[in-house]
Write a protein that holds these residues in place. Structure first.
Motif, PDB file in Angstrom:
ATOM      1  N   CYS A 105       0.829  -1.208   0.000  1.00  0.00           N
ATOM      2  CA  CYS A 105       0.000   0.000   0.000  1.00  0.00           C
ATOM      3  C   CYS A 105       0.861   1.255   0.000  1.00  0.00           C
ATOM      4  CB  CYS A 105      -0.935  -0.014   1.205  1.00  0.00           C
ATOM      5  SG  CYS A 105      -2.037   1.412   1.276  1.00  0.00           S
ATOM      6  N   LEU A 109       0.821   4.100  -2.944  1.00  0.00           N
ATOM      7  CA  LEU A 109       0.553   5.510  -2.649  1.00  0.00           C
ATOM      8  C   LEU A 109       1.666   6.398  -3.197  1.00  0.00           C
ATOM      9  CD1 LEU A 109      -0.760   5.219   1.017  1.00  0.00           C
ATOM     10  CD2 LEU A 109      -2.092   5.980  -0.956  1.00  0.00           C
ATOM     11  N   THR A 114      -0.406  10.070  -4.312  1.00  0.00           N
ATOM     12  CA  THR A 114      -1.609  10.457  -3.581  1.00  0.00           C
ATOM     13  C   THR A 114      -1.494  10.013  -2.131  1.00  0.00           C
ATOM     14  OG1 THR A 114      -4.035  10.330  -3.583  1.00  0.00           O
ATOM     15  CG2 THR A 114      -2.854   8.317  -4.142  1.00  0.00           C
ATOM     16  N   ASP A 115      -2.357  10.581  -1.284  1.00  0.00           N
ATOM     17  CA  ASP A 115      -2.318  10.184   0.127  1.00  0.00           C
ATOM     18  C   ASP A 115      -3.405   9.187   0.478  1.00  0.00           C
ATOM     19  OD1 ASP A 115      -4.561  11.763   0.021  1.00  0.00           O
ATOM     20  OD2 ASP A 115      -3.949  13.165   1.586  1.00  0.00           O
ATOM     21  N   HIS A 116      -4.232   8.826  -0.518  1.00  0.00           N
ATOM     22  CA  HIS A 116      -5.262   7.816  -0.243  1.00  0.00           C
ATOM     23  C   HIS A 116      -5.679   7.086  -1.518  1.00  0.00           C
ATOM     24  CE1 HIS A 116      -7.813  11.098  -1.725  1.00  0.00           C
ATOM     25  NE2 HIS A 116      -8.748  10.185  -1.944  1.00  0.00           N
ATOM     26  N   ASP A 118      -8.962   5.122  -3.105  1.00  0.00           N
ATOM     27  CA  ASP A 118     -10.403   5.056  -2.865  1.00  0.00           C
ATOM     28  C   ASP A 118     -10.893   3.628  -2.661  1.00  0.00           C
ATOM     29  OD1 ASP A 118     -11.076   7.918  -3.120  1.00  0.00           O
ATOM     30  OD2 ASP A 118     -10.386   7.658  -5.180  1.00  0.00           O
ATOM     31  N   TYR A 120      -9.312  -0.334  -2.456  1.00  0.00           N
ATOM     32  CA  TYR A 120      -8.110  -1.170  -2.435  1.00  0.00           C
ATOM     33  C   TYR A 120      -8.529  -2.635  -2.445  1.00  0.00           C
ATOM     34  CZ  TYR A 120      -3.132  -1.969  -1.367  1.00  0.00           C
ATOM     35  OH  TYR A 120      -1.792  -2.313  -1.421  1.00  0.00           O
ATOM     36  N   GLU A 144      -6.351   4.172   9.202  1.00  0.00           N
ATOM     37  CA  GLU A 144      -5.234   5.124   9.068  1.00  0.00           C
ATOM     38  C   GLU A 144      -5.504   6.190   8.021  1.00  0.00           C
ATOM     39  OE1 GLU A 144      -1.853   2.684   8.223  1.00  0.00           O
ATOM     40  OE2 GLU A 144      -2.030   1.554  10.099  1.00  0.00           O
ATOM     41  N   GLY A 145      -6.609   6.049   7.267  1.00  0.00           N
ATOM     42  CA  GLY A 145      -6.953   7.036   6.239  1.00  0.00           C
ATOM     43  C   GLY A 145      -6.222   6.849   4.925  1.00  0.00           C
ATOM     44  N   LYS A 146      -5.496   5.751   4.781  1.00  0.00           N
ATOM     45  CA  LYS A 146      -4.756   5.512   3.538  1.00  0.00           C
ATOM     46  C   LYS A 146      -5.646   4.874   2.458  1.00  0.00           C
ATOM     47  CE  LYS A 146      -0.452   5.066   6.074  1.00  0.00           C
ATOM     48  NZ  LYS A 146       0.537   4.140   6.664  1.00  0.00           N
ATOM     49  N   VAL A 147      -6.699   4.219   2.904  1.00  0.00           N
ATOM     50  CA  VAL A 147      -7.642   3.543   2.022  1.00  0.00           C
ATOM     51  C   VAL A 147      -9.045   3.903   2.481  1.00  0.00           C
ATOM     52  CG1 VAL A 147      -8.543   1.260   1.387  1.00  0.00           C
ATOM     53  CG2 VAL A 147      -6.074   1.627   1.501  1.00  0.00           C
ATOM     54  N   ARG A 148      -9.962   4.099   1.535  1.00  0.00           N
ATOM     55  CA  ARG A 148     -11.342   4.441   1.897  1.00  0.00           C
ATOM     56  C   ARG A 148     -12.254   3.221   1.930  1.00  0.00           C
ATOM     57  NH1 ARG A 148     -13.630   8.624  -1.897  1.00  0.00           N
ATOM     58  NH2 ARG A 148     -15.179   8.915  -0.252  1.00  0.00           N
TER      59      ARG A 148
END
Length: 327
Positions: A105, A109, A114-116, A118, A120, A144-148
């Motif tokens: 991941c 990124l 990008t920081d996320h 959408d 994964y 952690e906000g890395k994946v939505r």
């Protein structure tokens, strides 16, 4: 462009997505300039659902997308995948262990700029790692906000249930087309029960359903379809008869054969969001226009009755690759 809801995520994505694999991998020579133009045009057409993976060109495809994401990230609902790893001899294996997926991941990124992410996906189910462990670790990336949102690819109905019990699964990506309908038996009903969107990849039969390939000898020598059972000369010729029959139906509606194949999928349910792949603006426009084709229930029946008169020749994957699906 029409938009559809991506399962229980509630997010709206284009009814026709864009598979980006061929820009970097598998389908012959690259054309980076045309690929970038295709990505830019897709957003202008409202095609906002992009699909890539870390294995496509060993990270190259993610880097290609980053060039457009740099200025238009907010316009894209971005999906990528992890799980395939490459050995020194270039053979691949599946690793969906918690330790590896977190590294994968971070690497995605970075390449995507990008920081996320959408959506994964675990690219395949790892038989050596319980799906609950894989999804549990993926869920930490959400915290952690890395994946939505989370997805699976080529998972069985049983794996879907186990995964969704750990963390909501928004989407399942599986091969699904007029040539490949196995998921209709058990997997699609379970996905619907759990409100998981179905994302058909290779909805055009890897190009066979477009009626633009008349002879496999014309494919680039590096095109991986040359190794697929369905694209061996004898099998391909038999399947071409099916495509020709579909072309006659399409002509009656003044659409292309590819548009007929995509419209058939769209008509199978609002939860179905196909992601035809292309690296050319011409085909992107054609695919996107399929979202405006409305097939009646009689049209769908006619297509399916036509297909019942034929037998698809050749498997969709090699024997080794088939062992990795529906697990």
């Amino acid at each position: 462009m029409q938009y559809r809801t991506l399962g229980k995520s509630g997010e709206k994505v284009s009814a026709i997505g864009l598979g980006c694999m061929g820009m970097a991998f598998a389908y012959g020579q690259r054309d980076d300039q045309e690929s970038q133009a295709t990505l830019e045009l897709s957003l202008d057409l409202g095609v906002n659902f992009w699909d890539t993976a870390d294995m496509y060109g060993q990270g190259l495809n993610e880097e290609q997308l980053a060039k457009v994401l740099a200025t238009r990230r907010k316009d894209v609902f971005l999906a990528t995948k992890f799980g395939f790893r490459v050995r020194e001899d270039n053979s691949t294996y599946i690793d969906c262990s918690p330790a590896y997926l977190k590294k994968a991941c971070e690497a995605s990124l970075k390449r995507l700029g990008t920081d996320h992410i959408d959506l994964y996906y675990a690219h395949r189910v790892d038989v050596n790692v319980p799906i609950e462990e894989t999804v549990g670790a993926m869920a930490e990336l959400v915290k952690e906000g890395k994946v939505r949102y989370l997805g699976l690819s080529e998972a069985s109905a049983a794996s879907l249930r186990k995964a969704d019990a750990v963390h909501p699964i928004a989407a399942l990506q599986s091969e699904y087309s007029l040539f490949v309908r196995g998921i209709e038996q058990e997997i699609l009903p379970v996905a619907r029960e759990l409100n998981i969107a179905m994302i058909p990849y290779s909805p055009l039969g890897r190009g066979a359903l477009t009626n633009t390939i008349k002879d496999v000898k014309g494919l680039d020598e590096n095109d991986f379809r040359r190794s697929l059972p369905r694209f061996q000369q004898e099998a391909f010729e038999k399947n071409l008869a099916i495509v020709n029959a579909l072309a006659e139906l399409a002509a009656k509606k003044n659409i292309t054969t590819g548009q007929l194949a995509l419209a058939w999928l769209l008509a199978k349910g609002e939860d179905i969001i196909p992601i035809p792949g292309t690296k050319r603006r011409k085909y992107l426009q054609e695919n996107a226009a399929a979202a405006d084709v409305n097939l009646s229930s009689d049209d769908v029946l006619a297509i399916e009755q036509l297909m019942e008169g034929y037998e698809i020749s050749g498997e969709r994957y090699s024997e080794g690759s088939l062992k990795l699906v529906n697990r």
